[in-house]
Scaffold this motif. Sequence first.
Motif, mmCIF file in Angstrom:
data_model
loop_
_atom_site.group_PDB
_atom_site.id
_atom_site.type_symbol
_atom_site.label_atom_id
_atom_site.label_comp_id
_atom_site.label_asym_id
_atom_site.label_seq_id
_atom_site.Cartn_x
_atom_site.Cartn_y
_atom_site.Cartn_z
ATOM 1 N N UNK A 196 -31.712 6.097 3.930
ATOM 2 C CA UNK A 196 -30.568 6.834 3.382
ATOM 3 C C UNK A 196 -29.934 7.750 4.428
ATOM 4 N N UNK A 197 -30.730 8.245 5.383
ATOM 5 C CA UNK A 197 -30.174 9.109 6.438
ATOM 6 C C UNK A 197 -29.136 8.341 7.248
ATOM 7 N N UNK A 198 -29.473 7.116 7.629
ATOM 8 C CA UNK A 198 -28.527 6.287 8.381
ATOM 9 C C UNK A 198 -27.280 5.999 7.558
ATOM 10 N N UNK A 199 -27.488 5.673 6.289
ATOM 11 C CA UNK A 199 -26.356 5.355 5.423
ATOM 12 C C UNK A 199 -25.442 6.558 5.243
ATOM 13 N N UNK A 200 -26.051 7.721 5.003
ATOM 14 C CA UNK A 200 -25.254 8.939 4.802
ATOM 15 C C UNK A 200 -24.531 9.347 6.078
ATOM 16 N N UNK A 201 -25.202 9.168 7.218
ATOM 17 C CA UNK A 201 -24.543 9.536 8.469
ATOM 18 C C UNK A 201 -23.360 8.616 8.752
ATOM 19 N N UNK A 202 -23.534 7.319 8.491
ATOM 20 C CA UNK A 202 -22.416 6.394 8.658
ATOM 21 C C UNK A 202 -21.243 6.765 7.771
ATOM 22 N N UNK A 203 -21.547 7.146 6.531
ATOM 23 C CA UNK A 203 -20.484 7.557 5.608
ATOM 24 C C UNK A 203 -19.852 8.868 6.065
ATOM 25 N N UNK A 204 -20.671 9.763 6.636
ATOM 26 C CA UNK A 204 -20.152 11.023 7.176
ATOM 27 C C UNK A 204 -19.143 10.773 8.289
ATOM 28 N N UNK A 205 -19.463 9.851 9.187
ATOM 29 C CA UNK A 205 -18.553 9.541 10.290
ATOM 30 C C UNK A 205 -17.246 8.975 9.754
ATOM 31 N N UNK A 206 -17.353 8.076 8.772
ATOM 32 C CA UNK A 206 -16.144 7.465 8.210
ATOM 33 C C UNK A 206 -15.282 8.496 7.498
ATOM 34 N N UNK A 207 -15.902 9.288 6.620
ATOM 35 C CA UNK A 207 -15.139 10.212 5.769
ATOM 36 C C UNK A 207 -14.721 11.461 6.529
ATOM 37 N N UNK A 208 -15.665 12.105 7.195
ATOM 38 C CA UNK A 208 -15.373 13.391 7.823
ATOM 39 C C UNK A 208 -14.631 13.255 9.145
ATOM 40 N N UNK A 209 -15.063 12.328 9.990
ATOM 41 C CA UNK A 209 -14.427 12.205 11.297
ATOM 42 C C UNK A 209 -13.082 11.496 11.163
ATOM 43 N N UNK A 210 -13.110 10.248 10.709
ATOM 44 C CA UNK A 210 -11.859 9.505 10.578
ATOM 45 C C UNK A 210 -10.971 10.153 9.514
ATOM 46 N N UNK A 211 -11.599 10.641 8.433
ATOM 47 C CA UNK A 211 -10.810 11.312 7.393
ATOM 48 C C UNK A 211 -10.092 12.538 7.927
ATOM 49 N N UNK A 212 -10.791 13.364 8.716
ATOM 50 C CA UNK A 212 -10.160 14.548 9.309
ATOM 51 C C UNK A 212 -9.075 14.149 10.303
ATOM 52 N N UNK A 213 -9.319 13.080 11.045
ATOM 53 C CA UNK A 213 -8.299 12.601 11.978
ATOM 54 C C UNK A 213 -7.034 12.198 11.223
ATOM 55 N N UNK A 214 -7.213 11.485 10.117
ATOM 56 C CA UNK A 214 -6.055 11.057 9.323
ATOM 57 C C UNK A 214 -5.317 12.270 8.770
ATOM 58 N N UNK A 215 -6.056 13.273 8.319
ATOM 59 C CA UNK A 215 -5.420 14.489 7.792
ATOM 60 C C UNK A 215 -4.606 15.174 8.888
ATOM 61 N N UNK A 216 -5.176 15.277 10.079
ATOM 62 C CA UNK A 216 -4.459 15.916 11.186
ATOM 63 C C UNK A 216 -3.203 15.127 11.545
ATOM 64 N N UNK A 217 -3.326 13.807 11.575
ATOM 65 C CA UNK A 217 -2.158 12.967 11.872
ATOM 66 C C UNK A 217 -1.099 13.136 10.792
ATOM 67 N N UNK A 218 -1.538 13.185 9.531
ATOM 68 C CA UNK A 218 -0.591 13.352 8.420
ATOM 69 C C UNK A 218 0.122 14.695 8.509
ATOM 70 N N UNK A 219 -0.607 15.750 8.843
ATOM 71 C CA UNK A 219 0.018 17.068 9.001
ATOM 72 C C UNK A 219 1.025 17.062 10.144
ATOM 73 N N UNK A 220 0.668 16.406 11.246
ATOM 74 C CA UNK A 220 1.574 16.332 12.390
ATOM 75 C C UNK A 220 2.866 15.625 11.998
#
Length: 315
Positions: A196-220
């Motif tokens: 579950x640690x691997x699964x949660x970390x993979x989901x963290x990268x998708x949601x938090x990293x890419x998600x935050x990138x998308x939010x920043x791009x959207x704000x820009x």
Amino acid sequence: MSVSNTTDFTNPSTFILLGIPGLEAAHVWISIPFCIMYIIAILGNFTILFTVKTEPSLHGPMYYFLCMLAVTDLGVSTSILPKMLAIYWFNSREIDFSACLTQLYFYHCFSVMESGIFVAMALDRYVAICNPLRYSIILTNPVMANMGLAIMLRSGLLALPFPLLVRQWPYCRTNIIPQPYCAHMAVVKLACADTSVSSYYGLFVVVCVIGLDVIFIALSYTQILRAIFRLPTKDARSKTFGTCISHLCVILAFYIPSLFFSLMYRFVQNVPLHFHILIANVYLLMPPVLNPIIYGVRTKQIRDRLLRLLTHKGT
């Protein structure tokens, strides 16, 4: 299949990559479009690099980011496609455990790096449109170098836990990976422990990293659109927005398939396995193929430079 591939073991020396399970008889035919796409990706991205290098007028922040994107696209495709084609053409299915982890690391590293480059390109467009008079002051060469270094460090550090976590799990069921490359979740699913640690970390990268990138791009782009709509004439608005079209196209070509594939792989269970694999393969090659084509067609400076090169060679 040999007994060693199905009996108990804890530290496999090799994994077996199946390619596309159920479509083995069509592997040679399936390889043809992927080989063509890989060739297009290599030629297209090297053309972008060569064009920017040989044209002094393109030595600016926007085109430096484009070169970083081209290098990243080459890294993503080259980390996986050669082994994939070897499976399709020569039935070379074995991959060393360490080589599998290396492939896994670089694939995810370059993917996160690409997302970071899109954020940097959005910042470039924001400064160019919202603060044009300060563009050369804000985006200096040292700032560009620091941004590039930050993108590389972020991607390298965020991708590092993927192989480290995979290495620690025991593999006591099988070493057969039912796809043509070592993706994180495909390897984790072979472990016989609580992953579950691997699964949660993979989901963290998708949601938090890419998600935050998308939010920043959207704000820009929210600020960019506000600045564009304040322009006095329709022609000025159209011309200014035209400078962002290429960036928006490559963003959509990257994030939409990425989000779709990640969510489908984790939560959709009734889709045939070969469909999962084909979607993953297409997602892998689409951005490296489309990005140089989009920028080559949509960016006037690059298009004009390529036409001059072709015209000069033809005379």
